[in-house]
Design a protein around this motif. Structure first.
Motif, short mmCIF file in Angstrom:
data_model
loop_
_atom_site.label_atom_id
_atom_site.label_comp_id
_atom_site.label_asym_id
_atom_site.label_seq_id
_atom_site.Cartn_x
_atom_site.Cartn_y
_atom_site.Cartn_z
N HIS A 50 0.87 -1.19 0.00
CA HIS A 50 0.00 0.00 0.00
C HIS A 50 0.91 1.24 0.00
O HIS A 50 1.94 1.25 0.69
N GLN A 187 -6.87 -10.14 -8.02
CA GLN A 187 -6.90 -8.85 -8.74
C GLN A 187 -7.33 -7.71 -7.83
O GLN A 187 -7.23 -6.54 -8.21
N TYR A 189 -5.78 -6.61 -5.41
CA TYR A 189 -4.59 -5.81 -5.03
C TYR A 189 -4.09 -5.03 -6.23
O TYR A 189 -3.98 -5.58 -7.32
N GLU A 190 -3.71 -3.76 -5.97
CA GLU A 190 -3.09 -3.00 -7.07
C GLU A 190 -1.69 -3.52 -7.36
O GLU A 190 -1.25 -3.59 -8.49
N ASN A 191 -0.97 -3.85 -6.31
CA ASN A 191 0.38 -4.42 -6.45
C ASN A 191 0.45 -5.67 -5.60
O ASN A 191 -0.03 -5.68 -4.48
#
Ligand code: B12
Ligand code: SF4
Length: 435
Positions: A50, A187, A189-191
């Motif tokens: 984050h 998916q 999670y952004e990273n």
């Protein structure tokens, strides 16, 4: 219109917590089963990628994707005020979640992951914030705490608690049929650099300190194609490290683990695999050790607990000292670094006299592998957990805390002495690195 669901992995209230490949895998699996039928958002307080955490580069990951969590000191809870360790809240600051809730459109449902029973204050915090910001949202809890402390969890004021592995009540409440063929909702999670897989459910053993046999029933393998599809998804998302959350990953390996690893090799997938949830040394043959190393296993955590035959027999005979020695030899011969092999041993188990922990620690050290003390958490509904009512109020889950219980049982000085001894023994090994 599709219903809107917010997925939340709460912060942790504890004396210690470390991101040892921690992911809310139950929650992500459920979201996967509902994919395409729902609009999801994910808020994971323990996500170390984050932006809030990434900006603080003192929280960098180690080479296998693990690392420290952002934390704030708190006073000890009243019932643990005599435990001489700092109590903390681990995870993203509360204000970030409150901002998130005030800037997003309200969801119809909020699904909250619960994990260790003694982490329920984090769940309580999340429920309170949701009730304040989104009074109309229906709150659903599921996972380990809800399953093991059902009555206690009902008092937190959620609209539904999904106990165990039966998703019928969830399907009915949401009025959506889950599709269990779908992979977990990574998916969200952004990273992402760490993923989780589970190839099996349950365990054929019956250790007196463990809840798994009662919760999962008979050992079962999951469909291989499902796990391979999820592995491919994790690869596409750029994941480099995968932790297995299985309880008996090595049982009947010809049915699932071996075909899975052979496929990894055939498809030329480069992945680092880890087994934080303990492997059973009994099932490590030279052939399996060789395949695991070749397919990408980098760390090997073996559940050992004690070298005392009496203690082993009393608690379920899951593994013997000879089997641990043999497995270590096979792994080393297959090319695993000795420092990447760790044997867990329970600290603060109620049968402490027969456990002969110090002798067991020296035995593990004599094999040239690392030892790690796994602080005992008494679990309600297990024979050993029920026996612990002698020392603590098992109906208050904070007393299941793994840092607190060994101190309550053995005392602070003895607990520290054993931990220091473990550090010394590990330092005595040649070429030791942190794995
Ligand atoms: C993976 C794991 C870990 C991981 C961490 C996981 C994490 N994200 O935090 C690691 C290896 C680090 C770990 C550590 C420990 N663990 Co652990 N761990 C597990 C394990 C194997 C799986 C937990 C999990 O992720 N389940 C979720 C998924 C993977 O399970 P699932 O079956 O697919 O989920 C289904 C249902 O449960 C439900 N569901 C699950 N989640 C949700 C959420 C929602 C919203 C809904 C609706 C449904 C739902 O739907 C799913 C699909 O059917 C459990 C045993 C088990 N099999 O449950 C022990 C377990 C939770 N651990 C346990 C213990 C004792 C520990 C340690 C104390 C061991 C030690 N002494 O070091 C430490 C504690 C760490 C700490 N800092 O305090 C105990 C519980 C103790 C307690 N008092 O709560 C368990 C139950 C094992 C046991 N011995 O009985 N653990
Ligand atoms: S072998 Fe491991 S998972 Fe199985 S019952 Fe024993 S402690 Fe639990």
């Amino acid at each position: 219109m599709k219903p809107k669901i917010l997925l939340v992995n709460p912060p942790i209230y504890d004396f210690a917590a470390y991101d040892f490949w921690l992911k809310p895998y139950g929650l992500l699996s459920i979201a996967g089963y509902l994919r395409d039928k729902v609009d999801f958002k994910l808020f994971d307080y323990l996500d170390r990628l984050h932006p809030f955490v990434v900006k603080r580069n003192e929280l960098e990951s180690d080479r296998w994707g693990r690392g420290r969590l952002y934390c704030q000191k708190l006073p000890n809870p009243a019932c643990l005020e005599n435990i001489p360790r700092y109590f903390r809240r681990f995870g993203l600051p509360r204000e970030l979640f409150i901002d998130f809730l005030t800037t997003q459109t309200q969801s119809d449902f909020v699904l909250i992951q619960t994990m260790m029973t003694y982490w329920y204050p984090g769940v309580q915090e999340v429920i309170e914030d949701i009730r304040n910001a989104w009074p109309k949202a229906k709150i659903i809890l599921g996972g380990n705490y809800v399953t093991l402390c059902a009555k206690h969890a009902q008092e937190l004021g959620a609209d539904l608690s999904v106990e165990g592995t039966n998703l019928g009540p969830l399907a009915e409440f949401l009025d959506i049929e889950p599709d269990s063929e779908q992979p977990a909702f990574w998916q969200g999670y952004e990273n992402l650099n760490v993923g989780v897989l589970k190839l099996t459910d349950g365990c054929p053993f019956n250790c007196t300190y463990c809840s798994v046999p009662k919760v999962y029933g008979k050992f079962k393998t999951r469909p291989l194609e499902h796990s391979l599809a999820e592995l491919q998804l994790l690869c596409r998302l750029g994941v480099e490290n995968i932790a297995f959350y299985d309880d008996a990953l090595l049982f009947e390996p010809e049915k699932v683990l071996m075909p899975f690893l052979n496929e990894v090799l055939t498809r030329n997938i480069k992945m680092n695999f880890h087994s934080p949830n303990a492997l059973n040394a009994r099932f490590i043959t030279s052939e399996l050790a060789e395949l695991m190393v070749r397919a990408g296993f980098k760390t090997f955590y073996l559940g050992f607990e004690s070298a005392s035959l009496e203690w082993q027999k009393r608690t379920g005979s899951k593994v013997s000292s000879d089997e641990l020695a043999q497995a270590s030899q096979y792994l080393i011969a297959a090319g695993a670094e000795p420092a990447s092999i760790t044997a867990y041993q329970i600290l603060g188990h109620p049968q402490t006299d027969s456990q002969q922990l110090e002798a067991s620690m020296r035995f593990v050290n004599s094999l040239g592998i690392r030892g790690m003390l796994a602080d005992f958490s008494p679990i309600p509904g297990t024979p050993d957990g029920e026996f612990c009512r002698k020392w603590v109020d098992m109906d208050e889950p904070l007393f299941h805390n793994k840092t607190a219980f060994p101190i309550i049982l053995l005392g602070f000085d003895e607990t520290n002495r054993l931990k220091d001894l473990q550090r010394q023994l590990n330092r005595s090994l040649p070429n030791i690195q942190k794995h």
